[in-house]
Design an enzyme around this catalytic site. Structure first.
Site, PDB file in Angstrom:
ATOM      1  N   SER A  55      -1.552 -15.503  -1.603  1.00 48.13           N
ATOM      2  CA  SER A  55      -1.796 -15.393  -3.049  1.00 48.13           C
ATOM      3  C   SER A  55      -0.580 -15.852  -3.861  1.00 48.13           C
ATOM      4  O   SER A  55      -0.722 -16.628  -4.817  1.00 48.13           O
ATOM      5  CB  SER A  55      -2.201 -13.976  -3.447  1.00 48.13           C
ATOM      6  N   ARG A  72       5.463  -0.204   3.422  1.00 48.63           N
ATOM      7  CA  ARG A  72       4.383   0.155   2.493  1.00 48.63           C
ATOM      8  C   ARG A  72       3.450   1.159   3.172  1.00 48.63           C
ATOM      9  O   ARG A  72       2.923   2.077   2.548  1.00 48.63           O
ATOM     10  CB  ARG A  72       3.607  -1.107   2.058  1.00 48.63           C
TER      11      ARG A  72
HETATM   12  C1  MLT Z   1       0.916  -9.444   1.654  1.00 47.18           C
HETATM   13  O1  MLT Z   1       1.111  -8.336   1.136  1.00 47.18           O
HETATM   14  O2  MLT Z   1       0.926 -10.492   0.994  1.00 47.18           O
HETATM   15  C2  MLT Z   1       0.565  -9.483   3.107  1.00 47.18           C
HETATM   16  O3  MLT Z   1       1.276  -8.536   3.837  1.00 47.18           O
HETATM   17  C3  MLT Z   1       0.585 -10.860   3.697  1.00 47.18           C
HETATM   18  C4  MLT Z   1       1.896 -11.573   3.798  1.00 47.18           C
HETATM   19  O4  MLT Z   1       2.965 -11.085   3.483  1.00 47.18           O
HETATM   20  O5  MLT Z   1       1.842 -12.729   4.278  1.00 47.18           O
END
Ligand code: MLT
Length: 459
Positions: A266, A351
């Site tokens: 994202s 997290r």
């Molecule tokens: C995230 O929070 O974007 C996921 O853990 C995936 C990533 O870090 O590639």
């Protein structure tokens, strides 16, 4: 000027150079303007001295393998350490939990404070955080055409598709797009981007809550925004939840999901699309489309589906042997155990740890949490025993759905929308910096297989 700057290059945390005592800024945008001026000089000087320094080599497998491990992006807001996990600016999750302002009587960090930190590198005061809450509350109204659009989506349109479409349609509001069309100077780009970012983030809770109410609460209206309440508190009210512990969960959830350096799908998508000078609304919508993929943000819903299946098959008081056997069946049938394993992390995702601590405090006897907790002990060893995977540790997805479900949010297809609301904080803060540093359109070189073969002397 540059002699002074060479001093800076010795300091590890570039952004923290202006101390608050030497700053005359009284609001977020003016503080940011100071930080940007400083960082522009700092980066320029760094590039002049080290711009042609080689920082790595690339193998053929990396080119075919999702560019894993290739350093090719600058993201100032956060860094993912393989062992320590995410660092927001230079702060770990336990540190932000301790240092960021909380709501009166609350224990969890306010996401507004995290946004301030991501953007400026500074831990804000409680008053500064309140100013952001107020600004976002004032800008929360969704344009009428977006409300009409949301209210006309069919019930079988996935919440993530509704979310991304609504965000995109908000670009009627873009000050950046208008300023660009009017020929504004490049060094003003970040200012219009910042204005759009504040407006966009403010509108995400009502957009997300309208989707929730339309899909799962017979279209009942969302509550009006309260100018005195913080962002998460307004959000949970709009969703129709009045348990203060759920609001606390949301503050934590939104804070910890906000940013995961620049290479995740994202964040990278937002950066890529915005590099073409697309406005923040359509750039963020593009990133949200990436988040909707099962290998990215949809993971949270998949974990709960798998846990529910496990719970239905074995019940929550299953023995360790039964659980091991279930995990083995999943692995032997060629499937992954959702919620375990990360491309970068080599330890338990902090997290996950933050959510586990929250659950131990607020829902220690929840059967689903106990199941997830038992799996935490069992799954990594089972995956390691297969001998193929080096990173079997639990990720944030392993618990997030369990907590949402406990507070009554059982609509698993909605979970990724919450991550989307959160991910705006990191990706949008980062986008302001992309514009401030004048990062150009992203255009890496691709190769054909024949071309690669020639390059390495295979033909
Ligand atoms: C995230 O929070 O974007 C996921 O853990 C995936 C990533 O870090 O590639």
């Amino acid at each position: 000027m540059f002699e002074e700057i060479s001093e800076y290059i010795k300091t590890p945390c570039a952004i923290a150079i202006i101390s608050r005592s030497s700053s005359s800024a009284t609001d977020l945008k003016s503080l940011l303007a100071e930080k940007i001026q400083e960082q522009q000089v700092y980066v320029k000087s760094f590039r002049e001295q080290y711009g042609s320094k080689v920082i790595g080599e690339i193998t053929v497998d990396q080119v075919y393998g999702g560019m894993r491990g290739i350093r090719g992006l600058v993201t100032e807001t956060s860094y993912l350490h393989p062992e320590d996990g995410i660092k927001f600016r230079d702060f770990t999750i336990p540190q932000i939990k301790k240092l960021l302002p909380k709501s009166p009587g609350g224990n969890e960090p306010l996401p507004e404070g995290l946004f301030w930190l991501l953007l400026t590198g500074e831990v804000p005061s409680a008053e500064e955080v309140r100013s952001v809450s107020k600004m976002w509350a004032e800008k929360a109204e969704i344009p009428p055409h977006v409300v009409t659009m949301l209210n006309n989506f069919p019930a079988h349109l996935h919440p993530m598709s509704q979310f991304t479409a609504a965000i995109m349609a908000c670009n009627t509001e873009s000050k950046f797009a208008k300023a660009y069309a009017d020929g504004v100077s490049k060094n003003m780009y970040w200012e219009y981007t910042f204005d759009d970012v504040m407006n966009l983030i403010a509108k995400l809770p009502p957009i997300a809550a309208t989707i929730y109410k339309n899909l799962y609460r017979n279209g009942s209206p969302i509550s009006a925004v309260d100018l005195e309440k913080d962002w998460s508190s307004n959000f949970t009210s709009m969703l129709g939840y009045d348990n203060p512990d759920f609001t606390e969960l949301m503050r934590l959830y939104i804070s910890i999901h906000s940013d995961h350096e620049g290479g995740n799908v994202s964040a990278h998508t937002v950066h890529l699309v915005a590099s073409a000078l697309s406005d923040p609304y359509i750039s963020f919508a593009a990133g949200i489309n990436g988040l909707a993929g099962p290998l990215h943000g949809l993971g949270s819903q998949e974990v709960l589906e798998w846990l529910t299946e496990l719970h239905n098959d074995l019940s929550s008081d299953a023995t360790e042997a039964q659980l091991k056997d279930f995990v083995w069946q999943t692995l032997k049938s060629g499937q992954v155990v959702p919620g375990f394993g990360h491309d970068v992390l080599r330890r338990t995702d902090p997290r996950y740890t933050a959510l586990r601590e929250f659950a131990l405090k607020h829902l220690p006897d929840d059967p689903m949490f106990n199941l997830a907790n038992n799996l935490y002990r069992i799954v990594p060893q089972s995956i390691l025993a297969l001998g193929k995977i080096k990173n079997p540790w639990p990720t944030v997805d392993g618990l997030s759905g369990v907590l949402l479900r406990y507070y009554g949010m059982k609509e698993i297809h909605y979970y990724t929308v919450l991550i989307g609301v959160s991910r705006a904080l990191g990706t949008m803060a980062s986008l302001v910096w992309d514009r401030a540093l004048g990062l150009p359109i992203e255009r890496p070189k691709s190769m054909t297989t024949d071309g690669l073969m020639k390059l390495v002397g295979a033909v």
